[in-house]
Write a protein that holds these residues in place. Sequence first.
Motif, mmCIF file in Angstrom:
data_model
loop_
_atom_site.group_PDB
_atom_site.id
_atom_site.type_symbol
_atom_site.label_atom_id
_atom_site.label_comp_id
_atom_site.label_asym_id
_atom_site.label_seq_id
_atom_site.Cartn_x
_atom_site.Cartn_y
_atom_site.Cartn_z
ATOM 1 N N GLY A 174 67.140 104.610 11.061
ATOM 2 C CA GLY A 174 65.892 103.659 12.092
ATOM 3 C C GLY A 174 67.791 102.634 12.006
ATOM 4 N N ILE A 175 68.213 103.097 12.683
ATOM 5 C CA ILE A 175 69.173 101.446 11.682
ATOM 6 C C ILE A 175 70.360 100.917 13.233
ATOM 7 C CG2 ILE A 175 70.753 102.621 9.906
ATOM 8 C CD1 ILE A 175 72.220 103.897 13.167
ATOM 9 N N SER A 176 69.714 101.560 14.402
ATOM 10 C CA SER A 176 70.076 100.906 15.548
ATOM 11 C C SER A 176 68.102 99.830 16.039
ATOM 12 C CB SER A 176 70.128 102.177 16.189
ATOM 13 O OG SER A 176 71.119 101.609 17.925
ATOM 14 N N ALA A 177 69.142 98.781 17.305
ATOM 15 C CA ALA A 177 68.107 98.501 17.695
ATOM 16 C C ALA A 177 67.799 99.458 19.297
ATOM 17 C CB ALA A 177 68.072 97.363 18.852
ATOM 18 N N PHE A 178 68.534 100.607 19.964
ATOM 19 C CA PHE A 178 67.961 101.197 20.813
ATOM 20 C C PHE A 178 68.412 103.299 20.797
ATOM 21 C CE2 PHE A 178 70.237 97.221 21.989
ATOM 22 C CZ PHE A 178 69.035 96.694 23.523
ATOM 23 N N THR B 149 77.485 101.486 12.653
ATOM 24 C CA THR B 149 76.600 101.705 11.119
ATOM 25 C C THR B 149 78.454 102.846 10.611
ATOM 26 O OG1 THR B 149 74.192 101.750 11.946
ATOM 27 C CG2 THR B 149 75.473 103.332 10.465
ATOM 28 N N VAL B 150 77.683 104.223 11.740
ATOM 29 C CA VAL B 150 79.256 104.912 11.338
ATOM 30 C C VAL B 150 80.715 104.683 11.126
ATOM 31 C CG1 VAL B 150 80.497 106.886 12.261
ATOM 32 C CG2 VAL B 150 77.943 106.604 12.571
ATOM 33 N N ALA C 143 78.169 96.518 6.916
ATOM 34 C CA ALA C 143 77.151 96.465 7.552
ATOM 35 C C ALA C 143 77.421 95.306 8.615
ATOM 36 C CB ALA C 143 76.142 96.550 6.898
ATOM 37 N N GLY C 144 76.762 95.031 10.346
ATOM 38 C CA GLY C 144 77.166 93.917 10.938
ATOM 39 C C GLY C 144 75.679 94.203 12.373
ATOM 40 N N LYS D 61 70.970 98.953 7.453
ATOM 41 C CA LYS D 61 72.313 99.970 7.874
ATOM 42 C C LYS D 61 72.798 100.032 6.636
ATOM 43 C CE LYS D 61 74.464 98.748 11.137
ATOM 44 N NZ LYS D 61 75.113 98.296 12.498
ATOM 45 N N ALA D 62 73.446 98.736 5.636
ATOM 46 C CA ALA D 62 74.138 98.494 4.747
ATOM 47 C C ALA D 62 74.037 99.570 3.315
ATOM 48 C CB ALA D 62 73.655 97.364 3.989
ATOM 49 N N ALA D 63 71.909 99.756 3.393
ATOM 50 C CA ALA D 63 72.108 101.006 2.377
ATOM 51 C C ALA D 63 72.076 102.966 2.832
ATOM 52 C CB ALA D 63 70.349 101.060 2.187
ATOM 53 N N VAL D 64 71.550 102.787 4.306
ATOM 54 C CA VAL D 64 72.568 103.759 4.529
ATOM 55 C C VAL D 64 74.148 104.176 3.990
ATOM 56 C CG1 VAL D 64 72.201 105.158 6.802
ATOM 57 C CG2 VAL D 64 70.413 103.660 6.245
#
Length: 338
Positions: A79-83, A167-168, A185-186, A199-202
Amino acid sequence: MAPSLSEFHKELSSLTTMNQTTAKAAIARDAVLTKPAGSLGELETLATWLSGWQGKHPPSCDRPQIVVFAGNHGVCDQGISAFPQEVTVQMVANFEHGGAAINQLALAFGASFSVQALELENPTADFTQAPAMSEAECAEALSAGWNSIDKGTDILVVGEMGIGNTTVAAALSAALMGGTGADWAGPGTGVSAEGINRKAAVIDAGLSRHESVLDDPLRILQCLGGREIAAMAGAILSARQKHIPVLLDGFVATAAAAVLFKANEQALDHCYAGHVSAEPGHKKLLQAMNKEPLLSLGMRLGEGSGAALALAIVKGAVATHTGMASFADAGVSAEKPD
């Protein structure tokens, strides 16, 4: 024979070098052009850089090539992306039909353009659970980039499309340069502050799982990277060995380049940073590699778009270097009055 990471390690240990003869020829010509010394600033440095890496004088920017690589990422399951990942496929179709920003920039600056979709139906593994790619898959993606450069290309831009790839890129940056997920992360395509924390936790989970490979940049690429990122790294390394200068794009493309830099700190001497993007980690990553960007326009699109725009600057450098008259040609005195 199937490609292997060891082959790319060998290439990184035996890099080609700048042609000092042609670089000095550019410096010598610059000294007699009808302008005060140093008055064209970075354009003068670019002309020398081009001439040295192309191994010819005068340098050229007649056959720029832009190649965009597309890949999908298993870490999107977190669940790290808005798309959704379907957007990667849809954008590849848009590239192929000439509808994207990068298509317009390629046309504007006379660059060839192609897009390579890398197994979009087969996303990489979720790097919090397993290595993103097997060694064979990573080497295959590196090879796709290596083989992507057209004959006659005189400067290269590599770009990317891949939902989840900021994220990658942040995970790669943390693994290569140090720090935590929160340091890199941004917002990417525009996730919220809560999304950035996720994202940071992932990223931290990926770093912890693959802690044993963090001393080998190519294994970091295999375990935390993606096919399109590996392909960009392969293309950048191939360009180096073929004496083709490269303009680096944004955060994701620069993360691909950073893999090569950490393997050999001279690996990016043939690269200029086309721009610095609005993604927070990009500036930090450029600074870690001692790269000053040509442009800073608040862009964060990817696709190679910022580097493609920087082609205009490179073309300006070539035009002034090759087209200006010398003091002797113009009958202008080169001596300063007393």
